[in-house]
Write an enzyme that holds these catalytic residues in place. Structure first.
Site, PDB file in Angstrom:
ATOM      1  N   ASP A  56       0.826  -1.218   0.000  1.00 30.60           N
ATOM      2  CA  ASP A  56       0.000   0.000   0.000  1.00 30.60           C
ATOM      3  C   ASP A  56       0.856   1.263   0.000  1.00 30.60           C
ATOM      4  OD1 ASP A  56      -2.039  -1.911   0.420  1.00 30.60           O
ATOM      5  OD2 ASP A  56      -1.916  -1.661   2.585  1.00 30.60           O
ATOM      6  N   GLU A 281     -11.294   0.110  -2.378  1.00 33.10           N
ATOM      7  CA  GLU A 281     -10.443   0.519  -1.263  1.00 33.10           C
ATOM      8  C   GLU A 281      -9.261   1.329  -1.775  1.00 33.10           C
ATOM      9  OE1 GLU A 281      -9.400  -3.286   0.399  1.00 33.10           O
ATOM     10  OE2 GLU A 281      -7.535  -3.379  -0.739  1.00 33.10           O
ATOM     11  N   HIS A 362      -3.529  -0.645  -4.951  1.00 38.41           N
ATOM     12  CA  HIS A 362      -3.403   0.284  -3.818  1.00 38.41           C
ATOM     13  C   HIS A 362      -2.312   1.320  -4.097  1.00 38.41           C
ATOM     14  CE1 HIS A 362      -4.539   0.904   0.565  1.00 38.41           C
ATOM     15  NE2 HIS A 362      -3.786   1.948   0.217  1.00 38.41           N
TER      16      HIS A 362
END
Length: 517
Positions: A56, A281, A362
């Site tokens: 991430d 997300e 991400h």
């Protein structure tokens, strides 16, 4: 290692090219190639190593050094966006990124240890998805991150430092999620709404958090808008992606007035996309002066190697939306996400790679001081493992202002301002179409020939292509879908010079790679 020998051209990728030439002076008479078998004989492959494993990754640049911060208290630095050096990793009190985070009182009161109000499933700490921003008002670096417990009991927090690499000192909690009637008093929710509102909206029957409508408080990223205001976008699965304003003078969130008509909640802020516990997300918003758009990047799928993890992008002229895709749409509460958002990258293999990239996602993004634009993400590989590394690709905006991500990790390439000669861009390309599916399939190359007379040939098909004279812009069309993008000469990941194109249309990305003889 994957073996990719003699993969036969698939007509479903490029059948029916009908692009109209745009200002290119082209010649005719070329002989049409007949062999469309994909062969990698003579093409060198390489497995580039980033040197670190940061999940991430969120990027920030300071004094010519690039820093990425990721989950599990990991971070790294680089001078070239290719080779990275770890500056901290793992759940230890001596981790130099933080000022004794694990030993600081109240950090994990709500999540993260066996003594918290809502103990974690495995009785361990969970520190996820940090984002660092330089606070212009205070002259300090602010890190926004989350601690998490169950799959929706989470807590957004913040910490500060006077230097980008840390150590960061924890300052407080910002937003809570996953609470019930029994645990809501351990949060600050009742400072902004009364208990009756909370029970009516946030807590479902059976004393469960209303996760389909309200967010999981993780994956925060903070940014400045065009007017100098600070904002935080956050959320993962659950109720979707939410936006809150940040007070630059304090670094704290500003809770808005309730506005049902515009989907604004007093505590959680404005819902931008998603909901219904659909996969979405890792939100990241970047304002681009060149286009005047705010770009909202998100990831779909499950983050595992075969989970279909991938990057999507939406855009808006205003910071609080509406954020829409190339079709002018966005996913609502119960929509199938696969149909929405320009898919920038998923699972793919290209010549020059030792193995396929999988679960690319991400991401963060930034515009460097020289104007170059970059996407920073993590990738897994087609090697049967869940090991991951960061990657950085340069991207360009096409004529319509949509991001076109270059096929290979950046290696200092610069696009030709005045475009390329027709002889440089015409030829045989290895082409992949990223599609819009969310699955474990890997986009494999097919062979496509761009003739100097403007014709396009593949197996059992023909069509045309075009480029805008004196620029890097190009256009192709297959079926009823038009793709607009750019040509850019760069190096593949084995260091071989190649001509590439990256074009987007109908929420799909198409990449092409040509080797020079």
């Amino acid at each position: 290692m994957r073996k990719h020998n003699k993969i036969i051209f698939s007509t479903c990728i490029v059948l029916g090219f009908t692009a109209v030439l745009a200002g290119a002076a082209l010649t005719g008479g070329e002989k049409v190639p007949k062999d469309f078998t994909v062969s990698y004989d003579g093409i060198t492959t390489a497995d580039i190593k980033a040197g670190v494993s940061v999940h991430d990754p969120s990027v920030i640049e300071a004094d010519g050094i690039y820093y990425i911060f990721g989950s599990h208290m990991s971070a790294a630095s680089s001078k070239d966006l290719r080779n990275w050096t770890s500056i901290g990793d793992g759940y230890t009190q001596s981790n130099p990124i933080f000022d004794n985070l694990l030993g600081t009182e109240h950090v994990f009161d709500y999540t993260g240890s066996k003594d918290s109000v809502i103990p974690t499933d495995d009785k361990k700490y969970h520190v996820w998805a940090p984002d660092v921003i330089y606070n212009r008002e205070q002259g300090l670096y602010y890190m926004y991150f989350c601690t998490s417990s169950t799959w929706n009991a989470s807590n957004l927090c913040y910490a500060v430092s006077n230097q980008p690499q840390g150590p960061y000192t924890w300052k407080g909690a910002l937003v809570y999620s996953g609470f019930t009637k029994d645990t809501i008093e351990a949060t600050d929710v009742l400072d902004y709404v009364d208990i009756d509102y909370a029970k009516k909206n946030y807590i479902m029957a059976g004393n469960k958090y209303n996760y389909e409508k309200y967010p999981n408080a993780i994956d925060p990223t903070v940014f400045y808008d065009a007017d100098g205001k600070m904002w935080m976008v956050y959320g993962s699965w659950s109720g979707g992606i939410f936006l809150l304003e940040i007070d630059e003078k304090t670094g704290l969130v500003i809770h808005p007035q309730e506005d049902d008509e515009n989907d604004v909640d007093t505590y959680f802020g404005k819902r931008l996309l998603g909901g219904g516990h659909k996969s979405i997300e890792g939100p990241y918003i970047l304002y681009d002066d060149e286009s005047g758009y705010y770009y909202l990047f998100v990831s779909y799928g499950s983050l595992t190697r075969e989970g279909g993890y991938q990057m999507r992008v939406f855009r808006s002229k205003t910071v609080d939306g509406e954020y829409v895709d190339m079709n002018g749409a966005y996913p609502g509460m119960w929509d199938d996400n696969a149909a929405y958002g320009l898919k920038l990258s998923g699972n793919y293999y290209l010549p020059g790679l030792d193995k396929a990239y999988m679960a690319t996602g991400h991401n963060s993004a930034f515009v460097d001081e020289d104007g170059k634009k970059y996407i920073v993400y993590h990738t897994r590989f087609d090697n049967g493992q869940e090991y991951h590394e960061p990657r950085v690709h340069q991207y360009f905006l096409n004529r319509d202002g949509w991001p076109c991500m270059l096929p290979y990790a950046t290696d200092g390439e610069t696009i030709a301002k005045d475009g390329y000669d027709i002889s440089e861009v015409a030829g045989t390309y290895y082409v992949i179409d990223q599609g819009t599916a969310i699955n474990a399939e890997i986009a494999e190359p097919v062979k496509l020939v761009l003739m100097e007379n403007g014709k396009v040939y593949g197996e059992n098909m023909e069509g045309t292509w075009g480029m805008e004279e004196g620029t890097c812009y190009m256009t192709v069309t297959y079926g009823d879908k038009e793709y607009n993008g750019v040509f850019c000469q760069m190096k593949d990941e084995a260091g071989t010079d190649v001509m590439t194109f990256s074009a987007v249309g109908a929420n799909e990305s198409v990449w092409g790679v040509k080797y020079f003889k």
